[in-house]
Design a protein around this motif. Structure first.
Motif, PDB file in Angstrom:
ATOM      1  N   GLU A  74       0.829  -1.207   0.000  1.00 36.10           N
ATOM      2  CA  GLU A  74       0.000   0.000   0.000  1.00 36.10           C
ATOM      3  C   GLU A  74       0.864   1.257   0.000  1.00 36.10           C
ATOM      4  O   GLU A  74       0.524   2.246  -0.649  1.00 36.10           O
ATOM      5  N   TRP A  75       1.989   1.240   0.728  1.00 36.11           N
ATOM      6  CA  TRP A  75       2.918   2.371   0.717  1.00 36.11           C
ATOM      7  C   TRP A  75       3.452   2.616  -0.693  1.00 36.11           C
ATOM      8  O   TRP A  75       3.453   3.738  -1.185  1.00 36.11           O
ATOM      9  N   PHE A  76       3.907   1.533  -1.303  1.00 35.53           N
ATOM     10  CA  PHE A  76       4.480   1.662  -2.646  1.00 35.53           C
ATOM     11  C   PHE A  76       3.436   2.159  -3.641  1.00 35.53           C
ATOM     12  O   PHE A  76       3.718   3.007  -4.482  1.00 35.53           O
ATOM     13  N   PHE A  77       2.227   1.615  -3.548  1.00 41.80           N
ATOM     14  CA  PHE A  77       1.178   2.058  -4.468  1.00 41.80           C
ATOM     15  C   PHE A  77       0.856   3.530  -4.261  1.00 41.80           C
ATOM     16  O   PHE A  77       0.709   4.281  -5.237  1.00 41.80           O
ATOM     17  N   ALA A  78       0.751   3.964  -3.002  1.00 42.25           N
ATOM     18  CA  ALA A  78       0.451   5.371  -2.716  1.00 42.25           C
ATOM     19  C   ALA A  78       1.512   6.280  -3.320  1.00 42.25           C
ATOM     20  O   ALA A  78       1.196   7.344  -3.879  1.00 42.25           O
ATOM     21  N   PHE A  79       2.752   5.862  -3.233  1.00 44.73           N
ATOM     22  CA  PHE A  79       3.862   6.621  -3.800  1.00 44.73           C
ATOM     23  C   PHE A  79       3.764   6.697  -5.324  1.00 44.73           C
ATOM     24  O   PHE A  79       3.846   7.775  -5.926  1.00 44.73           O
ATOM     25  N   PRO A  90       9.324 -25.940 -18.650  1.00 45.40           N
ATOM     26  CA  PRO A  90       8.296 -26.936 -18.988  1.00 45.40           C
ATOM     27  C   PRO A  90       7.427 -27.274 -17.771  1.00 45.40           C
ATOM     28  O   PRO A  90       7.929 -27.491 -16.668  1.00 45.40           O
ATOM     29  N   GLY A  91       6.129 -27.289 -17.975  1.00 46.73           N
ATOM     30  CA  GLY A  91       5.203 -27.687 -16.923  1.00 46.73           C
ATOM     31  C   GLY A  91       4.836 -26.604 -15.932  1.00 46.73           C
ATOM     32  O   GLY A  91       4.062 -26.859 -14.996  1.00 46.73           O
ATOM     33  N   THR A  92       5.364 -25.394 -16.113  1.00 45.44           N
ATOM     34  CA  THR A  92       5.042 -24.313 -15.175  1.00 45.44           C
ATOM     35  C   THR A  92       3.921 -23.430 -15.721  1.00 45.44           C
ATOM     36  O   THR A  92       3.693 -23.368 -16.925  1.00 45.44           O
ATOM     37  N   ARG A  93       3.249 -22.754 -14.801  1.00 54.48           N
ATOM     38  CA  ARG A  93       2.164 -21.857 -15.172  1.00 54.48           C
ATOM     39  C   ARG A  93       2.683 -20.435 -15.367  1.00 54.48           C
ATOM     40  O   ARG A  93       3.764 -20.093 -14.889  1.00 54.48           O
ATOM     41  N   LYS A  94       1.897 -19.631 -16.064  1.00 51.85           N
ATOM     42  CA  LYS A  94       2.297 -18.247 -16.319  1.00 51.85           C
ATOM     43  C   LYS A  94       2.300 -17.430 -15.023  1.00 51.85           C
ATOM     44  O   LYS A  94       1.618 -17.761 -14.057  1.00 51.85           O
ATOM     45  N   ILE A  95       3.083 -16.351 -15.036  1.00 52.66           N
ATOM     46  CA  ILE A  95       3.187 -15.463 -13.879  1.00 52.66           C
ATOM     47  C   ILE A  95       1.960 -14.565 -13.823  1.00 52.66           C
ATOM     48  O   ILE A  95       1.581 -13.934 -14.821  1.00 52.66           O
ATOM     49  N   TYR A  96       1.357 -14.482 -12.656  1.00 58.13           N
ATOM     50  CA  TYR A  96       0.157 -13.668 -12.483  1.00 58.13           C
ATOM     51  C   TYR A  96       0.502 -12.185 -12.493  1.00 58.13           C
ATOM     52  O   TYR A  96       1.335 -11.703 -11.736  1.00 58.13           O
ATOM     53  N   SER A  97      -0.131 -11.428 -13.400  1.00 57.82           N
ATOM     54  CA  SER A  97       0.037  -9.983 -13.516  1.00 57.82           C
ATOM     55  C   SER A  97      -1.344  -9.381 -13.754  1.00 57.82           C
ATOM     56  O   SER A  97      -1.826  -9.340 -14.884  1.00 57.82           O
ATOM     57  N   PRO A  98      -2.001  -8.907 -12.705  1.00 59.30           N
ATOM     58  CA  PRO A  98      -3.404  -8.478 -12.827  1.00 59.30           C
ATOM     59  C   PRO A  98      -3.576  -7.167 -13.580  1.00 59.30           C
ATOM     60  O   PRO A  98      -2.640  -6.382 -13.721  1.00 59.30           O
ATOM     61  N   ARG A  99      -4.782  -6.945 -14.054  1.00 59.13           N
ATOM     62  CA  ARG A  99      -5.158  -5.630 -14.573  1.00 59.13           C
ATOM     63  C   ARG A  99      -5.221  -4.636 -13.406  1.00 59.13           C
ATOM     64  O   ARG A  99      -5.471  -5.033 -12.259  1.00 59.13           O
ATOM     65  N   LEU A 100      -5.046  -3.366 -13.723  1.00 57.88           N
ATOM     66  CA  LEU A 100      -5.092  -2.347 -12.677  1.00 57.88           C
ATOM     67  C   LEU A 100      -6.440  -2.344 -11.961  1.00 57.88           C
ATOM     68  O   LEU A 100      -6.508  -2.232 -10.732  1.00 57.88           O
ATOM     69  N   GLU A 101      -7.528  -2.488 -12.724  1.00 61.05           N
ATOM     70  CA  GLU A 101      -8.860  -2.429 -12.133  1.00 61.05           C
ATOM     71  C   GLU A 101      -9.113  -3.558 -11.145  1.00 61.05           C
ATOM     72  O   GLU A 101      -9.961  -3.441 -10.255  1.00 61.05           O
ATOM     73  N   HIS A 102      -8.372  -4.664 -11.286  1.00 60.07           N
ATOM     74  CA  HIS A 102      -8.519  -5.789 -10.373  1.00 60.07           C
ATOM     75  C   HIS A 102      -7.513  -5.733  -9.220  1.00 60.07           C
ATOM     76  O   HIS A 102      -7.610  -6.526  -8.280  1.00 60.07           O
ATOM     77  N   ALA A 103      -6.570  -4.810  -9.314  1.00 60.10           N
ATOM     78  CA  ALA A 103      -5.521  -4.720  -8.291  1.00 60.10           C
ATOM     79  C   ALA A 103      -5.766  -3.597  -7.292  1.00 60.10           C
ATOM     80  O   ALA A 103      -5.574  -3.769  -6.088  1.00 60.10           O
ATOM     81  N   TRP A 104      -6.180  -2.417  -7.794  1.00 58.77           N
ATOM     82  CA  TRP A 104      -6.298  -1.244  -6.935  1.00 58.77           C
ATOM     83  C   TRP A 104      -7.557  -0.444  -7.265  1.00 58.77           C
ATOM     84  O   TRP A 104      -7.923  -0.322  -8.431  1.00 58.77           O
ATOM     85  N   LYS A 105      -8.164   0.117  -6.224  1.00 63.26           N
ATOM     86  CA  LYS A 105      -9.307   1.008  -6.412  1.00 63.26           C
ATOM     87  C   LYS A 105      -8.814   2.407  -6.775  1.00 63.26           C
ATOM     88  O   LYS A 105      -7.675   2.767  -6.496  1.00 63.26           O
ATOM     89  N   ASN A 106      -9.699   3.203  -7.387  1.00 66.24           N
ATOM     90  CA  ASN A 106      -9.368   4.600  -7.662  1.00 66.24           C
ATOM     91  C   ASN A 106      -9.128   5.343  -6.354  1.00 66.24           C
ATOM     92  O   ASN A 106      -9.741   5.028  -5.326  1.00 66.24           O
TER      93      ASN A 106
END
Length: 375
Positions: A85-90, A278-294
């Motif tokens: 939350e600190w990093f996002f606020a910055f 091989p055999g690994t899943r993709k790295i999760y990188s969410p959309r902004l709208e799913h990560a943080w509120k306005n």
């Protein structure tokens, strides 16, 4: 003429109406990183002589990726909820401040073109530095795209300096172990996608140093605009891929906006040589709208940052070519970040001071070597 003297000017009804329209439109576009980033691109496509608008668009994309990384698969394992939350606020405050300063300048320029006369004398009523009034008037007379772009780079970084970098609220971000860790791991990459799996850009160290940030902005401008073919490719990519905040936008083979991992699962190394193991899943990188509120922001701090015209020395043009190759370094960084996530618990007792980060870095290096020796 100082801002104070300018504000003593009595505005006409038309000028007051224009300023009110600009403020309202800026507020409408300044909801979040996605809306800002789109506004920069839309403006550039209609005014391609304003190079900073496209540079700002691409850098703002990176800001959005950094915001969603905080809720993504790797950094969410390294940071506590409070630290994220600190990093996002910055990040959000800086992104918001730059837009509310520069976008009104763009709108006044648009009105100037429409009426075929400069309206830059209205800048003080929008809180814009007297430095930029001089730069825009010079651009109006001489059409020097380089001077305008670098002028805007200088302005925006100085504008942020006291409002964010020297603000006690955000200083804890720089004092945190994790911020130093990102510097050690060279995670401050600014990426410009220019085709399928092709990346160019630059890396910033010492983000807290004003001159370093200005120099980075100049290098990024050269990387983006020094080669017409590269500019064309980046522009085509940007138009084709609307900004969502997810790193899937530029590398769907590695990142996904959907979390494919099971909750609380043990982290497994996924990357090797810019490819999924091989055999690994993709790295999760969410959309902004799913990560943080306005965020509802407090009004920007008042005051003209300009106190020394020597800062204009950065406007001197040189013909140095900048190598934008960054993909290899970026891939190594992703792998090292994975190692960091994997090694976190083993070194948690060292987290309280900077010396610990050196030991942590050494351990990562050992793990790095072992993994590459074992394939």
């Amino acid at each position: 003429m100082t801002q104070k003297t300018e504000k003593q000017k009595v505005l006409t009804t038309q000028e007051s109406s224009l300023l009110e329209q600009i403020k309202l439109l800026t507020k409408k576009k300044n909801l979040n990183n996605v809306t800002r980033t789109k506004a920069y691109l839309d403006f550039y496509l209609a005014n391609t002589e304003i190079h900073w608008a496209f540079l700002g668009h691409m850098v703002s994309r990176n800001g959005g990726w950094n915001m969603t990384d905080l809720k993504g698969e790797i950094l969410s394992r390294l940071l506590s909820k409070k630290e994220s939350e600190w990093f996002f606020a910055f990040l959000e405050r800086g992104n918001w401040l730059i837009f509310q300063d520069v976008y009104p300048q763009f709108l006044l320029y648009q009105e100037s073109r429409k009426k075929n006369k400069p309206f830059f004398y209205l800048f003080p009523f929008l809180g814009v530095s007297s430095f930029m009034e001089t730069v825009w008037n010079y651009f109006w007379d001489h059409h020097d795209e380089y001077i305008l772009t670098i002028g805007l780079v200088i302005n925006e970084q100085n504008y942020l300096e006291k409002r964010v970098l020297q603000n006690p609220t955000y200083k804890k971000v720089f004092n945190s172990f994790e911020f130093k860790l990102q510097d050690i791991l060279s995670f401050n990459h600014i990426l410009f996608p220019c085709g399928k799996k092709q990346l160019i850009g630059q890396t910033l160290h010492h983000f807290e140093v004003l001159k370093e940030r200005i120099s980075l902005g100049i290098r990024l401008y050269k990387v983006l605009f020094q080669d017409e073919e590269i500019l064309k490719k980046v522009k085509e990519w940007a138009v084709k891929h609307p900004h969502t905040g997810s790193r899937k936008d530029y590398w769907s083979d590695i990142f996904n906006e959907i979390n494919e991992e099971l909750p609380r699962s043990f982290y497994q190394l996924k990357l090797q040589a810019c490819q999924l193991r091989p055999g690994t899943r993709k790295i999760y990188s969410p959309r902004l709208e799913h990560a943080w509120k306005n965020v509802t922001h407090e009004v920007a701090e008042q005051g003209d940052w300009l106190c020394d015209w020597h800062i204009a020395d950065f406007l001197k043009q040189n013909d140095e070519k900048i190598n934008g190759e960054i993909k290899k370094d970026y891939c190594k960084t992703l792998e090292r970040l994975e190692l960091t996530a994997l090694a976190k618990k083993a070194v948690s007792k060292f987290y309280k001071n900077y010396i610990a980060s050196k030991l942590f870095s050494s351990l990562i290096g050992i793990l790095w070597a072992l993994i590459h020796l074992t394939g």
